[in-house]
Design an enzyme around this catalytic site. Sequence first.
Site, short mmCIF file in Angstrom:
data_model
loop_
_atom_site.label_atom_id
_atom_site.label_comp_id
_atom_site.label_asym_id
_atom_site.label_seq_id
_atom_site.Cartn_x
_atom_site.Cartn_y
_atom_site.Cartn_z
N VAL A 53 -9.90 -9.19 8.03
CA VAL A 53 -9.95 -7.76 8.09
C VAL A 53 -11.48 -8.14 7.75
O VAL A 53 -11.34 -8.57 6.04
CB VAL A 53 -9.91 -6.93 7.40
N TYR A 101 -5.49 8.61 2.84
CA TYR A 101 -4.41 8.64 2.29
C TYR A 101 -3.84 9.29 0.34
O TYR A 101 -3.69 10.08 -0.46
CB TYR A 101 -3.33 7.72 1.77
N ASP A 105 16.71 9.22 0.43
CA ASP A 105 16.11 8.50 1.82
C ASP A 105 16.75 8.93 3.18
O ASP A 105 17.70 9.54 3.02
CB ASP A 105 16.18 6.88 1.54
N THR A 120 -1.28 6.88 -6.40
CA THR A 120 -1.95 4.68 -6.18
C THR A 120 -2.82 4.84 -6.69
O THR A 120 -3.79 5.38 -7.28
CB THR A 120 -1.45 5.00 -4.66
N1 LIG Z 1 4.15 -0.98 -3.09
C1 LIG Z 1 3.11 -0.69 -3.72
O1 LIG Z 1 2.18 -1.97 -4.29
C2 LIG Z 1 2.09 0.84 -3.84
C3 LIG Z 1 0.65 0.91 -4.40
C4 LIG Z 1 0.23 2.37 -4.10
C5 LIG Z 1 1.61 3.35 -4.46
N2 LIG Z 1 2.54 2.97 -4.06
C6 LIG Z 1 3.36 4.31 -3.71
O2 LIG Z 1 4.58 4.30 -3.80
C7 LIG Z 1 5.79 4.78 -3.28
C8 LIG Z 1 6.36 4.33 -2.79
O3 LIG Z 1 6.37 2.92 -2.37
P1 LIG Z 1 7.46 1.41 -1.41
O4 LIG Z 1 6.30 0.63 -1.13
O5 LIG Z 1 8.35 1.39 -2.08
O6 LIG Z 1 7.07 2.55 0.07
P2 LIG Z 1 8.42 2.48 0.96
O7 LIG Z 1 7.61 2.80 1.98
O8 LIG Z 1 8.59 0.53 0.84
O9 LIG Z 1 9.21 3.01 0.16
C9 LIG Z 1 9.01 4.63 0.81
C10 LIG Z 1 10.28 5.00 1.42
O10 LIG Z 1 10.43 6.30 1.32
C11 LIG Z 1 10.82 7.01 1.91
N3 LIG Z 1 10.56 8.29 3.07
C12 LIG Z 1 9.08 8.93 3.30
N4 LIG Z 1 8.90 10.34 3.88
C13 LIG Z 1 10.57 10.61 2.99
C14 LIG Z 1 10.47 11.99 4.20
N5 LIG Z 1 9.96 12.68 4.22
N6 LIG Z 1 12.64 12.56 3.12
C15 LIG Z 1 13.20 11.33 2.84
N7 LIG Z 1 12.58 9.39 2.55
C16 LIG Z 1 11.38 9.86 3.38
C17 LIG Z 1 10.88 5.61 3.27
O11 LIG Z 1 12.22 5.82 4.50
C18 LIG Z 1 10.79 5.02 2.38
O12 LIG Z 1 12.39 4.27 2.21
C19 LIG Z 1 5.01 5.41 -2.28
O13 LIG Z 1 4.43 6.85 -3.00
C20 LIG Z 1 3.33 4.65 -2.16
O14 LIG Z 1 2.66 5.55 -2.12
C21 LIG Z 1 3.32 1.52 -3.28
O1 LIG Z 2 -0.78 -1.51 -2.60
C1 LIG Z 2 -2.07 -0.27 -3.20
O2 LIG Z 2 -1.35 -1.05 -4.50
C2 LIG Z 2 -1.46 0.31 -2.70
O3 LIG Z 2 -3.08 -0.29 -1.62
C3 LIG Z 2 -2.54 -0.32 -0.51
O4 LIG Z 2 -4.13 -0.77 0.91
P1 LIG Z 2 -4.09 -2.31 1.11
O5 LIG Z 2 -4.21 -2.47 -0.69
O6 LIG Z 2 -5.62 -1.79 1.15
O7 LIG Z 2 -3.66 -2.55 1.63
P2 LIG Z 2 -2.91 -4.48 1.87
O8 LIG Z 2 -2.55 -3.58 3.64
O9 LIG Z 2 -2.25 -4.93 1.27
O10 LIG Z 2 -4.76 -4.58 2.77
C4 LIG Z 2 -4.92 -5.57 1.16
C5 LIG Z 2 -6.05 -6.15 1.70
O11 LIG Z 2 -6.03 -6.46 3.39
C6 LIG Z 2 -6.26 -6.37 4.34
N1 LIG Z 2 -6.20 -7.66 5.23
C7 LIG Z 2 -4.37 -6.62 5.35
C8 LIG Z 2 -3.84 -6.76 6.60
C9 LIG Z 2 -4.17 -8.51 6.88
O12 LIG Z 2 -3.37 -8.85 8.19
N2 LIG Z 2 -5.45 -8.89 6.96
C10 LIG Z 2 -6.10 -8.86 6.20
O13 LIG Z 2 -6.98 -9.05 6.15
C11 LIG Z 2 -7.14 -5.05 4.06
O14 LIG Z 2 -8.53 -4.49 4.77
C12 LIG Z 2 -7.21 -5.04 2.73
O15 LIG Z 2 -8.78 -5.24 2.30
C13 LIG Z 2 -1.90 0.17 0.53
O16 LIG Z 2 -2.36 1.95 0.60
C14 LIG Z 2 -0.59 1.21 -0.15
O17 LIG Z 2 0.43 0.66 -0.33
C15 LIG Z 2 -1.27 1.64 -1.42
O18 LIG Z 2 -0.88 2.98 -2.47
#
Ligand SMILES: NC(=O)c1ccc[n+]([C@@H]2O[C@H](COP(=O)([O-])OP(=O)(O)OC[C@H]3O[C@@H](n4cnc5c(N)ncnc54)[C@H](O)[C@@H]3O)[C@@H](O)[C@H]2O)c1
Ligand SMILES: O=C(O)[C@H]1O[C@H](OP(=O)(O)OP(=O)(O)OC[C@H]2O[C@@H](n3ccc(=O)[nH]c3=O)[C@H](O)[C@@H]2O)[C@H](O)[C@@H](O)[C@@H]1O
Length: 389
Positions: free
Chosen positions: A253, A185, A49, A139
Amino acid sequence: MAASTVRINLDGKPINQLTILMIGAGGFIGSHLCEKILQETPHKILALDVYSDKIKHLLEPDSLEWAGRIQFHRINIKHDSRLEGLIKMSDLTINLAAICTPADYNTRPLDTIYSNFIDALPVVKYCSENGKRLIHFSTCEVYGKTIGSFLPKDSPLRQDPAYYVLKEDASPCIFGSIEKQRWSYACAKQLIERLIYAEGAENGLEFTIVRPFNWIGPRMDFIPGIDGPSEGVPRVLACFSNALLRREQLKLVDGGESQRTFVYIKDAIEAVLLMIENPDRANGHIFNVGNPNNEVTVRQLAEMMTAVYANVSGEPALEEPTVDVSSKEFYGEGYDDSDKRIPDMTIINKQLGWNPKTSLWDLLDSTLTYQHKTYAEAVKKVISKPTTS
Ligand SMILES: NC(=O)c1ccc[n+]([C@@H]2O[C@H](COP(=O)([O-])OP(=O)(O)OC[C@H]3O[C@@H](n4cnc5c(N)ncnc54)[C@H](O)[C@@H]3O)[C@@H](O)[C@H]2O)c1
Ligand SMILES: O=C(O)[C@H]1O[C@H](OP(=O)(O)OP(=O)(O)OC[C@H]2O[C@@H](n3ccc(=O)[nH]c3=O)[C@H](O)[C@@H]2O)[C@H](O)[C@@H](O)[C@@H]1O
């Protein structure tokens, strides 16, 4: 756990010790996955990372039980020749690296597309060329909007699961127009999924694609002005936590009508561990990982978080805990939204026998307890500082 303990997979076969290259190990999901692997398995992790704060507790002190099983590499995969060598040294690569906060999709669409597609290309290529297995994080946003969202508001078909349940092998990917840059995205993630799938079909790449559905829990994102930029807009859990910690109104929102299903990070990580240790059942598959029983509108989420936080902090909620804002005001031009996200669980159930366990109340309780313990004092200090004019 002792490295000598024999672990058995779902087919009763012993699990060999693996070396896992985890790209994006320092993020929210990566930090939980590292913890789980170190605490419950004998596997080794090459954690890659640009950032390591969320796994600091796993990297030091050296006396910890797992010293020697995790090694941190501060590398940006955009431009680093060490990437291929690390993939070659590993049995499995897990790619989590991405820009994945919606506030970035319409305001930094180029960075979003590069991060989610271009930067992931070498990872896929090196895995394919070197015959290495890949678990890639996509995602649920690849589904975009539901078919039902295009029906008239009063259509009874909107209640029919055929019009909204999202299935890996059947549902179409429905995005908005190009001006709606929110979809930069989802579109980049869709194209990298197609590329990985094609590498599997044409060149025999062993892959698994994960589609997370709103995984939430401790260490997700940042609290603006505390451990992230003051003007930053994280995902909804951190936005609402920040408002609760500061005793400000939670912003809904466009009325908070969108629906989401939230799954507890610790449940979701169990699904990933099953994929890691059961390659015969996971290879060649795309898996929804979510909790279809935890559906709420964003407004309901705000109400639940307000009630849970009052309980956790011992401070009564504001009289009017929420306020409506337009998406243009909150995210700027080009924002759009997914209306509803219910994961179909058939494939993950059949292949891995995985089911989520934690209710939304329980996961919000443990997560907001963590947020309060971690941030309440720091937020109070920031708020009490006199502002310079
Ligand atoms: N959290 C969720 O619910 C969720 C939902 C859908 C998809 N995802 C996917 O899961 C993955 C991880 O999500 P997360 O919630 O842990 O996000 P996050 O932002 O917490 O973690 C991503 C990590 O990747 C690292 N990173 C980004 N670009 C980099 C690069 N060029 N080189 C090295 N490191 C890099 C960042 O520093 C960060 O620590 C992502 O691909 C995201 O799209 C997450
Ligand atoms: O988590 C996931 O599964 C995926 O969806 C997320 O997208 P989204 O769920 O739209 O992101 P959030 O920021 O968690 O927002 C959820 C909902 O809350 C709303 N929101 C967000 C923030 C806020 O302050 N108020 C508010 O109403 C947004 O408009 C949206 O409708 C992100 O795109 C990614 O982390 C991931 O790929």
